[in-house]
Write a protein that holds these residues in place. Structure first.
Motif, PDB file in Angstrom:
ATOM      1  N   UNK A  37      -8.564  18.472  -7.859  1.00 34.54           N
ATOM      2  CA  UNK A  37      -7.326  18.802  -6.390  1.00 34.54           C
ATOM      3  C   UNK A  37      -5.759  19.628  -7.253  1.00 34.54           C
ATOM      4  N   UNK A  38      -5.989  19.481  -8.817  1.00 31.68           N
ATOM      5  CA  UNK A  38      -4.808  20.276  -9.187  1.00 31.68           C
ATOM      6  C   UNK A  38      -4.182  21.867  -8.656  1.00 31.68           C
ATOM      7  N   UNK A  58      13.587  24.163 -19.142  1.00 35.44           N
ATOM      8  CA  UNK A  58      12.537  24.575 -19.677  1.00 35.44           C
ATOM      9  C   UNK A  58      11.213  26.083 -18.566  1.00 35.44           C
ATOM     10  N   UNK A  59      10.716  26.849 -18.984  1.00 34.79           N
ATOM     11  CA  UNK A  59      10.432  27.923 -18.309  1.00 34.79           C
ATOM     12  C   UNK A  59       8.491  27.591 -17.629  1.00 34.79           C
ATOM     13  N   UNK A  60       8.164  27.149 -18.600  1.00 32.48           N
ATOM     14  CA  UNK A  60       6.882  26.977 -18.249  1.00 32.48           C
ATOM     15  C   UNK A  60       6.144  25.230 -17.719  1.00 32.48           C
ATOM     16  N   UNK A  61       5.542  24.556 -17.232  1.00 27.44           N
ATOM     17  CA  UNK A  61       4.934  22.916 -17.493  1.00 27.44           C
ATOM     18  C   UNK A  61       3.543  23.761 -17.236  1.00 27.44           C
ATOM     19  N   UNK A  62       2.578  22.956 -18.473  1.00 30.20           N
ATOM     20  CA  UNK A  62       1.518  22.955 -18.801  1.00 30.20           C
ATOM     21  C   UNK A  62       0.480  21.877 -18.577  1.00 30.20           C
ATOM     22  N   UNK A  63      -0.139  21.929 -17.712  1.00 27.42           N
ATOM     23  CA  UNK A  63      -1.165  21.097 -16.814  1.00 27.42           C
ATOM     24  C   UNK A  63      -2.521  20.643 -17.738  1.00 27.42           C
ATOM     25  N   UNK A  64      -3.026  20.380 -18.928  1.00 28.88           N
ATOM     26  CA  UNK A  64      -4.055  20.671 -19.464  1.00 28.88           C
ATOM     27  C   UNK A  64      -4.859  19.725 -19.299  1.00 28.88           C
ATOM     28  N   UNK A  65      -5.220  18.625 -18.376  1.00 28.91           N
ATOM     29  CA  UNK A  65      -6.391  18.029 -18.080  1.00 28.91           C
ATOM     30  C   UNK A  65      -7.460  18.182 -18.707  1.00 28.91           C
ATOM     31  N   UNK A 115      -2.937  21.517  -5.408  1.00 29.58           N
ATOM     32  CA  UNK A 115      -1.228  21.095  -5.599  1.00 29.58           C
ATOM     33  C   UNK A 115      -0.231  22.535  -6.456  1.00 29.58           C
ATOM     34  N   UNK A 116      -0.785  23.205  -7.546  1.00 32.80           N
ATOM     35  CA  UNK A 116      -0.047  24.376  -7.980  1.00 32.80           C
ATOM     36  C   UNK A 116       0.089  25.253  -7.295  1.00 32.80           C
ATOM     37  N   UNK A 117      -1.238  25.753  -6.134  1.00 30.93           N
ATOM     38  CA  UNK A 117      -1.165  26.958  -5.063  1.00 30.93           C
ATOM     39  C   UNK A 117      -1.103  28.188  -6.131  1.00 30.93           C
ATOM     40  N   UNK A 118       0.468  28.773  -4.840  1.00 32.02           N
ATOM     41  CA  UNK A 118       0.531  29.968  -5.460  1.00 32.02           C
ATOM     42  C   UNK A 118       1.736  29.767  -6.389  1.00 32.02           C
ATOM     43  N   UNK A 119       1.681  29.309  -7.468  1.00 33.65           N
ATOM     44  CA  UNK A 119       3.235  28.442  -8.401  1.00 33.65           C
ATOM     45  C   UNK A 119       2.359  28.823  -9.130  1.00 33.65           C
ATOM     46  N   UNK A 172     -11.498  16.266 -13.372  1.00 39.85           N
ATOM     47  CA  UNK A 172     -11.269  16.771 -12.293  1.00 39.85           C
ATOM     48  C   UNK A 172     -10.152  15.801 -12.063  1.00 39.85           C
ATOM     49  N   UNK A 173      -8.273  16.015 -11.851  1.00 39.47           N
ATOM     50  CA  UNK A 173      -7.897  15.393 -11.452  1.00 39.47           C
ATOM     51  C   UNK A 173      -7.332  15.278 -10.009  1.00 39.47           C
ATOM     52  N   UNK A 174      -7.107  13.801  -9.258  1.00 37.82           N
ATOM     53  CA  UNK A 174      -7.371  14.420  -7.240  1.00 37.82           C
ATOM     54  C   UNK A 174      -6.539  15.570  -7.262  1.00 37.82           C
TER      55      UNK A 174
END
Length: 337
Positions: A272-273, A238-245, A276-280, A248-250
């Motif tokens: 804190x998500x 896959x190209x794109x991971x979606x985390x649509x929480x 985790x994602x940062x510049x990515x 508030x994810x720790x």
């Protein structure tokens, strides 16, 4: 250094804290520490580890383990596990993986007690800046590692046959219904990406009905729960991971896992998500389906943007490799023995 980790839940139970605890224990052993994990999770299969695991030990055996170690490390503060410290005065540290509050933000007596005992610890570590800021005591930030021996890139991002993927529990807090709504809205703009949903949970029937109602059956597939190696294989397709929480994810280890497998990440900005994602990847306000739709559309229609995020993620991933994070912990432990 002799480290006793107290983690009430541990492998084979599956969860974020359990996974991180096992990863850190393995890495600390590899760096020369002697580690014992004490937990209350049975293991009928008797899995072997490069460290000892005490499961539901007798109180006397528990006390002896505390006396043996140089430092007791708590994977989140547990009131059930504090009694040996009262008898031994052993130095202890706490790794804070989540919020000490109820889902509605209020505090009950267990949360108040946990907050009250925090000043007794030698060291506090928050797994994200958001968690550290939430604590009533000073805390060092050491973000979570990912399993770099499982999650790594196999196929080039530009040669992938599938587009969007979600990995996680199917509960309302995770916001998968928002993702399906955004997918339906994208169709009105002439964008029809496919979506793979990996995970299980009580929201599954509702989500399946939502897909049918929106007429998205040809775009969406549900794969259920998969073991880590199979998740990594899917991420690599896959190209794109979606985390649509919604909540508030720790932190969000799945973001690191996705980036390590070559995905660009879109996730909610709260908690804190974003760390985790940062510049990515990209973030959007929690619960905002319009902004989620816009972020997906941007990555679908601007392939060069995906390439930029993928390249920017590499140093971020390097800093979150298991050995790098484990070394930070051991350095902090040595400073606070």
């Amino acid at each position: 250094m002799r480290i006793l980790i107290y983690s009430p839940q541990f492998s084979p139970q599956v969860g974020g804290v359990e996974v991180v605890t096992e990863q850190l224990a393995r890495a600390w052993v590899a760096l020369g520490a002697t580690v014992v994990v004490l937990c209350h999770t049975p293991d009928p299969q008797g899995q072997q580890y490069p460290f000892a695991v005490l499961r539901n030990p007798h109180p006397w055996r528990w006390l002896r383990a505390v006396q043996w170690c140089d430092l007791v490390v708590y994977s989140c503060i547990s009131l059930k596990g504090l009694w040996p410290l009262l008898l031994t005065g052993k130095p202890w540290a706490a790794i804070h993986h989540t919020w000490y509050r109820r889902p509605d933000g209020s505090l009950g007596w267990p949360e108040r007690l946990k907050l009250a005992v925090m000043p007794w610890a030698r060291l506090h570590i928050g797994v994200s800046g958001a968690i550290a800021a939430h604590l009533p005591v000073p805390a060092r930030v050491i973000e979570n590692p990912y399993a770099d021996d499982v999650f790594y890139q196999i196929s080039p991002p530009g040669e992938r046959s599938q587009t969007l993927i979600f990995v996680g529990r199917l509960v309302s807090d995770k916001g998968v219904d928002l993702l399906i709504t955004a997918l339906a809205n994208l169709g009105q703009r002439g964008l029809h990406p496919d979506l793979t949903i990996i995970g299980a949970g009580p929201e599954l029937p509702h989500l399946q009905n939502q897909v049918i109602t929106a007429g998205l059956q040809s775009q969406v597939q549900f794969l259920g729960e998969l073991p880590p190696q199979a998740v990594a294989a899917q991420l690599n397709q896959h190209q794109i991971l979606i985390i649509p929480s919604r909540w508030q994810e720790p932190f969000g280890i799945v973001a690191l896992e996705g980036m390590a497998c070559g995905c660009v990440v879109i996730g909610s900005a709260g908690g804190g998500l974003k760390d985790a994602i940062g510049p990515g990847g990209m973030t959007f306000p929690n619960g905002d389906v319009i902004q989620l739709e816009e972020a997906i559309a941007t990555l679908l229609t601007q392939p060069h943007t995906r390439t930029q995020y993928h390249q920017a993620a590499q140093s971020h991933l390097q800093a979150h490799r298991r050995q790098a994070i484990a070394h930070q912990y051991l350095q902090a432990f040595q400073e606070h023995r």
